[in-house]
Every structure is written in C-alpha cells, then in structure tokens.
Design an enzyme around this catalytic site. Structure first.
Site, PDB file in Angstrom:
ATOM      1  NE  ARG A 147      -1.993   2.178   3.543  1.00  0.00           N
ATOM      2  CZ  ARG A 147      -2.635   2.796   4.551  1.00  0.00           C
ATOM      3  NH1 ARG A 147      -3.879   2.457   4.841  1.00  0.00           N
ATOM      4  NH2 ARG A 147      -2.044   3.716   5.270  1.00  0.00           N
ATOM      5  CE1 TYR A 159      -5.039   6.784   7.522  1.00  0.00           C
ATOM      6  CE2 TYR A 159      -4.596   6.273   5.216  1.00  0.00           C
ATOM      7  CZ  TYR A 159      -4.846   5.858   6.511  1.00  0.00           C
ATOM      8  OH  TYR A 159      -4.876   4.525   6.803  1.00  0.00           O
ATOM      9  CG  ASP A 210      -6.981   3.607   3.338  1.00  0.00           C
ATOM     10  OD1 ASP A 210      -8.118   3.955   2.974  1.00  0.00           O
ATOM     11  OD2 ASP A 210      -6.729   3.150   4.467  1.00  0.00           O
ATOM     12  CG  HIS A 212      -8.460   6.700   6.157  1.00  0.00           C
ATOM     13  ND1 HIS A 212      -8.889   7.347   7.266  1.00  0.00           N
ATOM     14  CD2 HIS A 212      -7.961   5.531   6.588  1.00  0.00           C
ATOM     15  CE1 HIS A 212      -8.651   6.600   8.343  1.00  0.00           C
ATOM     16  NE2 HIS A 212      -8.091   5.482   7.949  1.00  0.00           N
ATOM     17  CD  GLU A 236      -8.023   0.379   2.926  1.00  0.00           C
ATOM     18  OE1 GLU A 236      -6.955  -0.070   2.439  1.00  0.00           O
ATOM     19  OE2 GLU A 236      -8.176   0.558   4.136  1.00  0.00           O
ATOM     20  CD  GLU A 262      -9.872   0.925   7.580  1.00  0.00           C
ATOM     21  OE1 GLU A 262      -9.061   0.369   6.832  1.00  0.00           O
ATOM     22  OE2 GLU A 262      -9.598   1.940   8.239  1.00  0.00           O
ATOM     23  NE  ARG A 283      -9.478  -2.237   4.185  1.00  0.00           N
ATOM     24  CZ  ARG A 283      -8.346  -2.676   4.734  1.00  0.00           C
ATOM     25  NH1 ARG A 283      -7.799  -3.798   4.302  1.00  0.00           N
ATOM     26  NH2 ARG A 283      -7.782  -2.001   5.724  1.00  0.00           N
ATOM     27  CD  GLU A 339      -4.244  -2.845   6.707  1.00  0.00           C
ATOM     28  OE1 GLU A 339      -5.457  -3.051   6.893  1.00  0.00           O
ATOM     29  OE2 GLU A 339      -3.717  -1.727   6.830  1.00  0.00           O
ATOM     30  CD1 TRP A 402      -7.504  11.611  10.394  1.00  0.00           C
ATOM     31  CD2 TRP A 402      -8.061   9.505  10.892  1.00  0.00           C
ATOM     32  NE1 TRP A 402      -6.335  10.877  10.478  1.00  0.00           N
ATOM     33  CE2 TRP A 402      -6.647   9.582  10.769  1.00  0.00           C
ATOM     34  CE3 TRP A 402      -8.645   8.265  11.190  1.00  0.00           C
ATOM     35  CZ2 TRP A 402      -5.802   8.478  10.934  1.00  0.00           C
ATOM     36  CZ3 TRP A 402      -7.837   7.165  11.364  1.00  0.00           C
ATOM     37  CH2 TRP A 402      -6.424   7.268  11.244  1.00  0.00           C
TER      38      TRP A 402
HETATM   39  O1  KDG Z   1      -7.893   2.461  13.830  1.00  0.00           O
HETATM   40  C1  KDG Z   1      -7.881   3.016  12.552  1.00  0.00           C
HETATM   41  C2  KDG Z   1      -6.791   2.399  11.699  1.00  0.00           C
HETATM   42  O2  KDG Z   1      -6.797   1.012  11.830  1.00  0.00           O
HETATM   43  C3  KDG Z   1      -6.977   2.753  10.254  1.00  0.00           C
HETATM   44  O3  KDG Z   1      -6.856   4.130  10.087  1.00  0.00           O
HETATM   45  C4  KDG Z   1      -5.941   2.065   9.402  1.00  0.00           C
HETATM   46  O4  KDG Z   1      -7.109   2.667   7.428  1.00  0.00           O
HETATM   47  C5  KDG Z   1      -6.352   1.916   7.990  1.00  0.00           C
HETATM   48  C6  KDG Z   1      -5.823   0.778   7.262  1.00  0.00           C
HETATM   49  O5  KDG Z   1      -6.226   0.632   6.119  1.00  0.00           O
HETATM   50  O6  KDG Z   1      -5.022   0.042   7.815  1.00  0.00           O
HETATM   51 MG    MG Z   2      -7.911   1.734   5.651  1.00  0.00          MG
END
Ligand code: KDG
Ligand code: MG
Length: 402
Positions: A147, A159, A210, A212, A236, A262, A283, A339, A402
């Site tokens: 990644r 990020y 990602d 995010h 992602e 996630e 995920r 991951e 975030w």
């Molecule tokens: O707790 C939040 C993190 O696990 C996250 O921000 C990590 O986005 C993430 C990732 O893809 O590992």
């Molecule tokens: Mg992530």
C-alpha cells in the site's frame, strides 16, 4: 469442558490492547482480542459488566450457540462495541477448541485452501520520492503487494504518513490531535504518485491505496478513473459507506477495484455492497465484526458474488486478531489479500506468536489453536494510556472525515 474464568488484560506496549483470556476446567485457555482503537475501555466495561459473568459454566465448544446468545440475547444489536465484545469471546473459544482438539484453527474452518496468505504492508513517505523508497524497501524484504501513501503538498500531516523518524501509528496518546485535509490538492496529486511508482517499479508489484473515507462518490470516481493506467490492486474506502448506494455511482465510472469495510461490524453493513457487486474486497475485520464465526459467514456470503476478502490488519488489531485472520485467510476459498502492518517489537514480545512471513506470504503456523500467547507479566509493565485517532478538518476549519 466448562468455562471457569474469563478476565481482561488491558495493556499498552507502545499502543493499547484489550485482550480476553478465557479459562476452562481442563486447564486449557483461549485468547480473544477486544481492542477498539480510541474506545478501548468501552469494550472492556461491556465485557466485564455484561458478558463475562454469563460465560462461566458454559461449554466452550458451543461457538455458534454462544455467539447467538450474546447477539440476540442482548436485544441491542450490532455496533462496534457490542460486536467487538462478541468477537473477543468468539475468537477465544475457537482458540480453546483448537487447543483441545490439538489442531490449528484453520483445520476447524475447512482446512487449507492455499499454501500461504498473500499480505500487503504499508509504505509511506513525506513526498513521492520517499514513498518510492519505502515501497522498494518492502519489495526488497519480499512483499509482492504494497500500500502506498504520500504526503500531499500543501496538506500538513497527510493521512498515512508518519511523523519524521517514527513508524506510522494512527492513534496518539493524550487527547485527539487534529489534521488537515484538502480534497482538491489530493485529487491533483494522487495520479502523480502512482505514475512515478509504475514507471520506477514496473507492472508486477501489486499497489494498493487508501482514500480513507474522505471523498464524495463523484470525487472517488475521478480518482479511480485517473488511476486506471496504473492498475491498482484496489482503492480502499473511497467514501464513507453508511450510504451503500454511493458505490453505484463510483462503479459506473471506473474499473479500479474497490475495497471497503474496515469500520463495518456486521454482514448487514455490506449486504447491499456485496449483493449488488459494488465492491471487490470486503475488509470487515474479525475483531470488530463478531469474530471468526461471523467473519466466516460474511466471507461465504461474499463468495457468491465474486467478492473476495481483504481483511483489515492495522496495528490496532492485536497479534491475536492477526493470527485469527491468517487462519481464516488460509481456509476460505474466496480469500483475496490480508493487510499486514508491523507491530512494534515490544508488542510482538508481549504477544509471542507462531505466524511467519516469507516471500510475500504469511502462514499462521501449525500450533494447536491460534498460535498466539500473551506474556502477562510483561504486559503488566505497560498499563493502558488514553489515546485517540486524530480528528480532521478542511483547510477552512470544517470538521471532515479522518
Ligand atoms: O484504527 C484506525 C486504523 O486502523 C486505520 O486508520 C488504518 O485505514 C487503515 C488501514 O487501512 O489500515
Ligand atoms: Mg484503511
């Protein structure tokens, strides 16, 4: 066999972990991870006050029945706190079952569907050239999937990028820090990052990225389209996923594969995404998604719709979750990728484990159960410390995702 005791170990070897230990009358114990990043003590209280007293005297082999007891029996369904608590119990019970039957957990989940579990790790840099160096470093270690995240010019603390000299760790001790975000600057920047990576690295390495949860669907569609020449393994979390139909708009515009989930905690969070084939990888992680019992059902449901697994595996998921994910990843037919964000050496010392990495693939090991333990004496030296994920604002001060 009967459960005789169940207790929590809350520790902070470089970061916080909540671990459940379930003991039995045959001397066998099992471990479950109950860590919910930034909200750790909510799960600890839920378990201690409402779940653990109901476990004593039960047969630890009855994983399905116990799962339903805590899911349906609570009346209040789903939610990250509840589902993390249920996951901790569930994973500890699978660990006990494996140890009692003297076999690794993957053998209880259908056995091995493959020789190893392909993993991706996190490369990052303050700029494109640092990100390139970081990807190359992991490729030299044997990773075949990486990644890549890089600092966006004009966006302080982007990020996925660590503070200088530190390993990337999203949670910080103390009260929440604040970071900035500019969608406009990011949209213009991200194709340049992947253009450079493909030019320098060639076509073979799997590259992931990602987003995010920061974009609107049409912005995410633009990213997906602009990255098509660089054939990412996935993009992602393109946008927040509470509104599952958002993904229809993204899908209409791009062939870049999509991974999300996630932050999901039940199959119902991804039901439409999967059923309508709006994503390619699910995920949802074992620790926040009701444990092995529920993750296996979700993976099998996804397998009907050509959706593969790509479970979350950041550092806030303890080595207990990592091991559980590797057992499930080895066994489910529609495994995609796992991951693997490295824990600190101290975390690894507190949680001795059997899983290994070799040439891009991980293996959970063949020890009975999950193959992970906890050094309680060492853990006790590192008590819980309040920590939070950052809060993000747009350049004009508006709170954003975030
Ligand atoms: O707790 C939040 C993190 O696990 C996250 O921000 C990590 O986005 C993430 C990732 O893809 O590992
Ligand atoms: Mg992530």
């Amino acid at each position: 066999m009967k459960i005789t005791a169940a207790r929590l170990i809350v520790c902070s070897p470089d970061r916080n972990f909540v671990t459940l230990k379930i003991e039995t009358d045959e001397g066998i114990y099992g471990l479950g991870d109950a860590t919910l990043n930034g909200r750790e003590l909510a799960v600890a209280a839920y378990l201690e006050e409402h779940v653990l007293p109901c476990l004593i005297g039960r047969d630890p082999f009855q994983t399905e029945e116990i799962w339903q007891y805590f899911y349906r029996g609570a009346y209040w369904r789903r939610g990250p706190v509840t589902m993390t608590a249920i996951a901790a119990v569930d994973v500890a019970l699978w660990d006990i079952k494996g140890k009692a039957l003297n076999t690794p957990v993957y053998n209880l989940l259908g056995g091995k569907s493959r020789d190893g579990v392909m993993v991706y790790t996190h490369a990052n840099g303050a700029d494109i050239s640092e990100a390139l160096d970081s990807v190359q470093k992991y490729m030299a270690e044997g990773y075949i999937a990486v990644r890549a995240q890089a600092g966006v010019p004009g966006v302080a603390s982007s990020y996925g990028v660590p503070k200088p000299g530190k390993a990337y760790e999203p949670a910080e001790r103390g009260l929440p820090s604040e970071t900035l975000w500019s969608t406009e600057k990011y949209l213009n920047f991200v194709p340049k990052l992947f253009e450079k990576l493909r030019v320098e690295l060639g076509d073979d390495v799997h590259l992931l990225h990602d987003l995010h949860h920061r974009l609107t669907p049409i912005e995410a569609a633009r990213v997906g389209k602009s990255l098509e020449p660089y054939h990412l393994f996935w993009m992602e979390d393109p946008c927040p996923a509470e509104l599952q139909e958002s993904f229809e708009l993204i899908r209409r515009h791009t062939t870049t594969p999509i991974a999300t989930g996630e932050v999901f905690n039940s199959i119902w969070d991804s039901h439409d995404l999967i059923r309508k084939q709006l994503i390619d990888y699910i995920r949802m992680t074992i620790v926040h998604g009701g444990g092995i019992t529920h993750a296996k059902k979700t993976a099998e449901f996804a397998s009907l719709y050509h959706v593969r697994t790509g479970f979350h595996g950041a550092t806030d998921l303890s080595p207990v979750t990592m091991a559980a994910a590797l057992h499930l990843g080895l066994s489910v037919h529609n495994f995609g990728i796992q991951e693997h964000m490295h824990h600190s050496p101290l975390t690894d010392e507190v949680f001795p484990h059997n899983y290994t990495f070799q040439a891009g693939y991980m293996h959970p090991g063949d020890a009975p159960g999950l193959g992970v333990d906890i050094d309680e004496l060492l853990a006790a030296k590192y008590p819980y410390q309040r920590a939070y994920l950052p809060v993000a604002r747009k350049l004009d001060g508006t709170i954003t995702d975030w």
